[in-house]
Design a protein around this motif. Structure first.
Motif: not given
Ligand SMILES: Cc1cc2nc3c(=O)[nH]c(=O)nc-3n(C[C@H](O)[C@H](O)[C@H](O)COP(=O)(O)OP(=O)(O)OC[C@H]3O[C@@H](n4cnc5c(N)ncnc54)[C@H](O)[C@@H]3O)c2cc1C
Length: 507
Positions: A123-152
């Motif tokens: 949940p804190w990763y999600a909040k940090a991404e919001q604060l920093f305005g992170v761009h990204g695309h989930a689903g491409d990277d085979p190692t990426e961890p599960p996320r509760s929210t989309p990238y901002p």
């Protein structure tokens, strides 16, 4: 020692990712928050985007001298400004992988498990991404961890040269991914693709750094103050040694003593360890927070190598290259049973950056190389070693005795990446490792854990030895993973900030 009107409820040392995240968490609480920052505001000026000024003149690098483990002096890649190292960072904002938290088996040893799991930080990763305005695309990277929210924000589109590499990687069965990036680069955003970014400060504030995303919003609240040009030299404990009562700092020619009820040390992994050790007294001869003897040990900094992949017949005009990353080899794979690491695009290399690497080459040849290269950053995990150490010297300088580890895996990863780039159509591939003078991903020197015998901090980054001292910067990492650290520092610091909010009434 001068008296001050600066006494506060909470003193935060350092205005980088860790300090800024805690300050923002406590903004609006009513507690008097005081941020003490050694540096000043970084001026917005033409030199911000000038490779000659940044790399040749080293306009923004500290002029302090440090020493390596053999006693050789060097001028470290340390930048003391409001916002800390994120003023210069490359904006790559990765979450660590789930398995990174569990401890990973490497060719030359195991990385240490964390006292918290990925799910605790999610949940804190999600909040940090919001604060920093992170761009990204989930689903491409085979190692990426599960996320509760989309990238901002959605992914930053690749520019043509990068898009072509992306497709060629895909055609080889690889899984290149859009790099998560904290930059205001979307319709209506302020980024102008200036062509610098990684290792340069942003002249127009379009980079999501700790000054713009954390410190400024925190200072919008009446209970938060920032004092710049204030270098904390040591912390002072009470007679029993169980609580911290003040910090001693230098501001101009004055030495100040500033008291508070709660202290958050966020001076970066090297300086925080040095400050704790420099705070030694007869009651704590090895320094504060150090009954485990671990402060300043297990320094880690990633094993990193830059690669220039050159196509002689095409000029690379990419302005914002940091859009592609590859984690297919992160935990191993056909090239190795053991983890290798991450490959990502580096900021665009320019001729002045090659001067100290190729001093004898004519300028036109360096320019030709820079014009025709696609530039990469090969990163693998550095496993903490007890004798990989930060030690302050009596004159205030620092001995950084970095003992690298896991280098066999790093060499294998560099060779694998070079071959991959050749196979992708780059006939000339050059590489250069980063050294001790570039401690960009410094971490691990005041690690957290579940046991006071084997860690200096508890799972909320509170010093086991002092109830009112927290160390909240990259120091707390028990392992370095093989991904850029800033988002993980922010996530844990936001988690600690929430915990501190609940504790404020106790002090
Ligand atoms: C060139 C470069 C590129 C990078 N690129 C990336 C990237 O793309 N992605 C990523 O995740 N990470 C990147 N990093 C690393 C990232 O910037 C750091 O991991 C992050 O900033 C660490 O945050 P921190 O809070 O631990 O320390 P810092 O951000 O360094 O903050 C420490 C603060 O404490 C202040 N300070 C130090 N000593 C004192 C003292 N004695 N008294 C008062 N104040 C003091 C400093 O001035 C600074 O403001 C990069 C770093 C560099 C240098």
């Amino acid at each position: 020692m001068a008296m001050t009107d600066l006494d506060a409820d909470v003193v935060i040392v350092g205005s980088g990712v860790g300090g800024g995240s805690v300050a923002l968490s406590l903004a609006g609480t009513g507690a008097r928050i005081l941020i003490l920052e050694r540096g000043e505001r970084l001026p917005r000026e033409p030199q911000n985007w000038d490779a000659e000024a940044v790399f040749v003149d080293q306009r923004y690098r500290t002029s302090d001298l440090w020493y390596d483990g053999e006693g050789n002096a060097f001028r470290p890649g340390q930048f003391y400004y409001v916002g800390g190292h994120t003023k210069f960072y490359g904006t790559a904002m990765f979450r660590f992988r789930e398995r990174d938290f569990d401890g990973v088996s490497h060719e030359e040893g195991d990385s240490r498990p964390w006292p918290i799991r990925y799910r605790d930080l999610e949940p804190w990763y999600a909040k940090a991404e919001q604060l920093f305005g992170v761009h990204g695309h989930a689903g491409d990277d085979p190692t990426e961890p599960p996320r509760s929210t989309p990238y901002p924000f959605g992914p930053i589109p690749h520019e043509p040269v990068v898009a072509e590499v992306f497709e060629r990687m895909r055609m080889r069965g690889l899984h290149p991914a859009h790099m998560p990036a904290a930059i205001d680069l979307h319709p209506g955003g302020t980024c102008v693709r200036c062509g610098t970014c990684d290792a340069f400060p942003c002249r127009i504030g379009a980079k999501g750094d700790a000054e713009t995303r954390l410190i400024e919003p925190a200072l919008a609240h009446a209970n938060v103050r920032l004092v710049t040009g204030c270098r904390v030299k040591r912390l002072i404990a009470d007679e029993r040694g169980s609580s911290i009562v003040a910090v001693e700092c230098e501001r101009g020619s004055e030495t100040l003593r500033i008291g508070a009820r709660l202290f958050v040390l966020s001076a970066g992994a090297i300086n925080s360890a040095a400050i704790l050790k420099a705070s030694a007294s007869s009651a704590a001869p090895e320094g504060l927070a150090n009954s485990s003897g671990l402060v300043g040990r297990y320094f880690m900094n990633h094993n990193c190598t830059a690669i220039m992949a050159i196509t002689p017949w095409r000029t690379n005009r990419t302005r914002y290259p940091k859009t592609l990353s590859l984690n297919d080899y992160y935990f191993g794979g056909p090239a190795s049973r053991h983890p290798l690491g991450n490959l990502q695009l580096l900021g665009k290399i320019q001729e002045p950056m090659l001067r100290d690497v190729l001093p004898a080459a004519p300028k036109w040849s360096r320019r030709w190389l820079a014009d025709h290269s696609v530039d990469w950053y090969v990163m693998s995990e550095d496993l903490g070693q007890p004798d990989s150490r930060v030690q302050p010297r009596p004159d205030g300088s620092i001995v950084l005795g970095w003992k690298r580890s896991n280098m066999r895996a790093h060499h294998r990863w560099v060779e694998t990446a070079k071959q991959l780039l050749k196979d992708l159509g780059f006939p000339i591939v050059l590489s250069k490792p980063f050294g001790t003078d570039t401690p960009s991903h410094q971490c691990g020197t005041v690690r957290f854990g579940e046991d006071p015998a084997t860690s200096a901090l508890d799972p909320y980054c509170r010093a086991w030895d002092h109830d009112n001292l927290y160390v909240v910067d990259a120091s707390f990492f028990p392992s370095s993973a093989a991904l850029n650290p800033a988002l993980t520092v922010a996530a844990q610091a936001l988690r600690v900030g929430e915990h501190l909010k609940a504790r404020l009434h106790e002090f």
